[in-house]
Write a protein that holds these residues in place. Structure first.
Motif, PDB file in Angstrom:
ATOM      1  N   ILE A 140       5.235 -15.469  -0.730  1.00  0.00           N
ATOM      2  CA  ILE A 140       4.478 -15.648   0.507  1.00  0.00           C
ATOM      3  C   ILE A 140       3.073 -15.074   0.333  1.00  0.00           C
ATOM      4  O   ILE A 140       2.910 -13.947  -0.122  1.00  0.00           O
ATOM      5  CB  ILE A 140       5.188 -14.949   1.686  1.00  0.00           C
ATOM      6  N   VAL A 141       2.083 -15.885   0.663  1.00  0.00           N
ATOM      7  CA  VAL A 141       0.705 -15.430   0.586  1.00  0.00           C
ATOM      8  C   VAL A 141       0.092 -15.493   1.984  1.00  0.00           C
ATOM      9  O   VAL A 141       0.161 -16.503   2.661  1.00  0.00           O
ATOM     10  CB  VAL A 141      -0.126 -16.286  -0.396  1.00  0.00           C
ATOM     11  N   VAL A 142      -0.465 -14.370   2.405  1.00  0.00           N
ATOM     12  CA  VAL A 142      -1.112 -14.305   3.711  1.00  0.00           C
ATOM     13  C   VAL A 142      -2.616 -14.241   3.482  1.00  0.00           C
ATOM     14  O   VAL A 142      -3.097 -13.356   2.779  1.00  0.00           O
ATOM     15  CB  VAL A 142      -0.650 -13.058   4.500  1.00  0.00           C
ATOM     16  N   ARG A 143      -3.330 -15.194   4.039  1.00  0.00           N
ATOM     17  CA  ARG A 143      -4.788 -15.155   3.959  1.00  0.00           C
ATOM     18  C   ARG A 143      -5.306 -14.651   5.301  1.00  0.00           C
ATOM     19  O   ARG A 143      -5.076 -15.278   6.321  1.00  0.00           O
ATOM     20  CB  ARG A 143      -5.341 -16.523   3.594  1.00  0.00           C
ATOM     21  N   ALA A 144      -5.942 -13.497   5.258  1.00  0.00           N
ATOM     22  CA  ALA A 144      -6.303 -12.834   6.509  1.00  0.00           C
ATOM     23  C   ALA A 144      -7.802 -12.645   6.641  1.00  0.00           C
ATOM     24  O   ALA A 144      -8.505 -12.461   5.651  1.00  0.00           O
ATOM     25  CB  ALA A 144      -5.606 -11.485   6.571  1.00  0.00           C
ATOM     26  N   PRO A 145      -8.296 -12.680   7.902  1.00  0.00           N
ATOM     27  CA  PRO A 145      -9.716 -12.384   8.120  1.00  0.00           C
ATOM     28  C   PRO A 145      -9.960 -10.901   7.836  1.00  0.00           C
ATOM     29  O   PRO A 145      -9.051 -10.081   7.997  1.00  0.00           O
ATOM     30  CB  PRO A 145      -9.912 -12.676   9.614  1.00  0.00           C
ATOM     31  N   LEU A 146     -11.162 -10.579   7.440  1.00  0.00           N
ATOM     32  CA  LEU A 146     -11.507  -9.183   7.167  1.00  0.00           C
ATOM     33  C   LEU A 146     -11.228  -8.346   8.411  1.00  0.00           C
ATOM     34  O   LEU A 146     -11.488  -8.777   9.530  1.00  0.00           O
ATOM     35  CB  LEU A 146     -12.990  -9.066   6.788  1.00  0.00           C
ATOM     36  N   GLY A 147     -10.688  -7.191   8.253  1.00  0.00           N
ATOM     37  CA  GLY A 147     -10.468  -6.298   9.391  1.00  0.00           C
ATOM     38  C   GLY A 147      -9.098  -6.424  10.032  1.00  0.00           C
ATOM     39  O   GLY A 147      -8.734  -5.641  10.886  1.00  0.00           O
ATOM     40  N   PHE A 148      -8.333  -7.431   9.628  1.00  0.00           N
ATOM     41  CA  PHE A 148      -6.973  -7.598  10.144  1.00  0.00           C
ATOM     42  C   PHE A 148      -6.088  -6.498   9.554  1.00  0.00           C
ATOM     43  O   PHE A 148      -6.058  -6.322   8.346  1.00  0.00           O
ATOM     44  CB  PHE A 148      -6.449  -8.969   9.698  1.00  0.00           C
ATOM     45  N   SER A 149      -5.398  -5.777  10.398  1.00  0.00           N
ATOM     46  CA  SER A 149      -4.572  -4.681   9.876  1.00  0.00           C
ATOM     47  C   SER A 149      -3.215  -5.200   9.398  1.00  0.00           C
ATOM     48  O   SER A 149      -2.780  -6.279   9.790  1.00  0.00           O
ATOM     49  CB  SER A 149      -4.350  -3.625  10.946  1.00  0.00           C
ATOM     50  N   GLU A 150      -2.589  -4.401   8.578  1.00  0.00           N
ATOM     51  CA  GLU A 150      -1.291  -4.795   8.052  1.00  0.00           C
ATOM     52  C   GLU A 150      -0.247  -4.905   9.175  1.00  0.00           C
ATOM     53  O   GLU A 150       0.653  -5.726   9.122  1.00  0.00           O
ATOM     54  CB  GLU A 150      -0.832  -3.795   6.983  1.00  0.00           C
ATOM     55  N   GLN A 151      -0.419  -4.068  10.193  1.00  0.00           N
ATOM     56  CA  GLN A 151       0.505  -4.128  11.335  1.00  0.00           C
ATOM     57  C   GLN A 151       0.372  -5.455  12.079  1.00  0.00           C
ATOM     58  O   GLN A 151       1.356  -6.047  12.486  1.00  0.00           O
ATOM     59  CB  GLN A 151       0.226  -2.984  12.315  1.00  0.00           C
ATOM     60  N   GLN A 152      -0.885  -5.899  12.240  1.00  0.00           N
ATOM     61  CA  GLN A 152      -1.119  -7.177  12.914  1.00  0.00           C
ATOM     62  C   GLN A 152      -0.480  -8.310  12.116  1.00  0.00           C
ATOM     63  O   GLN A 152       0.129  -9.212  12.677  1.00  0.00           O
ATOM     64  CB  GLN A 152      -2.625  -7.434  13.053  1.00  0.00           C
ATOM     65  N   ILE A 153      -0.653  -8.231  10.799  1.00  0.00           N
ATOM     66  CA  ILE A 153      -0.084  -9.265   9.932  1.00  0.00           C
ATOM     67  C   ILE A 153       1.445  -9.245  10.037  1.00  0.00           C
ATOM     68  O   ILE A 153       2.082 -10.284  10.201  1.00  0.00           O
ATOM     69  CB  ILE A 153      -0.546  -9.056   8.473  1.00  0.00           C
ATOM     70  N   GLN A 154       1.990  -8.048   9.995  1.00  0.00           N
ATOM     71  CA  GLN A 154       3.442  -7.878  10.086  1.00  0.00           C
ATOM     72  C   GLN A 154       3.975  -8.503  11.382  1.00  0.00           C
ATOM     73  O   GLN A 154       5.000  -9.178  11.381  1.00  0.00           O
ATOM     74  CB  GLN A 154       3.770  -6.378  10.037  1.00  0.00           C
ATOM     75  N   ALA A 155       3.220  -8.307  12.458  1.00  0.00           N
ATOM     76  CA  ALA A 155       3.639  -8.855  13.761  1.00  0.00           C
ATOM     77  C   ALA A 155       3.663 -10.377  13.743  1.00  0.00           C
ATOM     78  O   ALA A 155       4.579 -11.000  14.283  1.00  0.00           O
ATOM     79  CB  ALA A 155       2.705  -8.350  14.857  1.00  0.00           C
TER      80      ALA A 155
END
Ligand SMILES: [Zn+2]
Length: 229
Positions: free
Chosen positions: A25-40
């Motif tokens: 699984i690859v998550v492409r995230a905007p800068l500043g996105f926290s790991e908790q937000q991604i986890q959610a």
């Protein structure tokens, strides 16, 4: 279920989640996105991700079948039937099909591309109405049907209800295509391969077991390209 994933940060606006060919699984995230937000976000997509990472692959180990030969008399699959190939000296721009496939010799090196284009057009034309029909029978709505090059799957569905089908499927008989369509549509109702899932499949694709056997035995044939061009 513990999800392992890789995060790639970039200057993008939205979070993108993809399941790679090796099922990582690859998550492409905007800068500043926290790991908790991604986890959610991943928590919310857990079922979908589970299905994607555990999806039955076309076959465990990819063995390339022998290549086709670009000579008259070679056979080409279309909707589960073998049609003869005729290589002509005459000027023909693309592939033509009239109970046999015709290709011009000067198209030699592009033969794989030309066939792919032909098959993709046919896939679009034949698969879309079948999806529409099965979706109607299931009382389902979907977003769009896409025909694409899928390396490891015959079909797939996305979280926003797009259905993607491998263009090579058009070489298979219609009962096999129907099974893959119903399989992907059933995932819009049930993401896991549960008993309930297979009940939905069975009702809408009564020949699904035969289709699974067909794919196991002949799936590799759908992969064949011309070798040594
Ligand atoms: Zn599935």
């Amino acid at each position: 279920m513990k999800l392992n994933y890789q995060i790639i940060y970039s200057k993008r606006k939205k979070l993108g989640i993809t399941v790679e060919r090796d099922r990582s699984i690859v998550v492409r995230a905007p800068l500043g996105f926290s790991e908790q937000q991604i986890q959610a976000v991943l928590e919310n997509k857990k079922l979908w991700l589970y299905e994607k990472t555990h999806h039955v692959q076309k076959y465990a180990d990819e063995i390339h079948p022998p290549g086709k030969e670009l000579v008259s008399g070679e056979s080409m699959l279309y909707l589960g039937r073998n049609y003869r190939l005729q290589v002509f000296e005459a000027e023909i721009e693309s592939i033509s099909f009239k109970q046999k496939f015709i290709i011009h010799k000067t198209n030699h090196t592009q033969a794989n591309e030309l066939f792919k284009t032909w098959y993709m057009a046919k896939a679009k034309q034949k698969i879309s109405p079948r999806v529409e029909l099965h979706a109607k029978n299931l009382g389902l709505r979907y977003n769009a049907v896409k025909i694409a090059e899928l390396k490891y799957r015959w079909g797939s569905c996305t979280p926003n209800d797009n259905l993607i089908f491998n263009w090579r499927l058009i070489k298979a008989p219609m009962f096999v295509i129907d099974y893959i369509i119903v399989h992907e549509l059933a995932h819009l109702i049930e993401s896991n391969h549960s008993q309930y899932f297979w009940r939905i499949v069975k009702i809408n694709a009564p020949e699904y077991e035969k289709a699974k056997v067909w794919l196991k035995e002949h799936g590799q044939l759908l992969e064949q390209n011309f070798g040594d061009l």
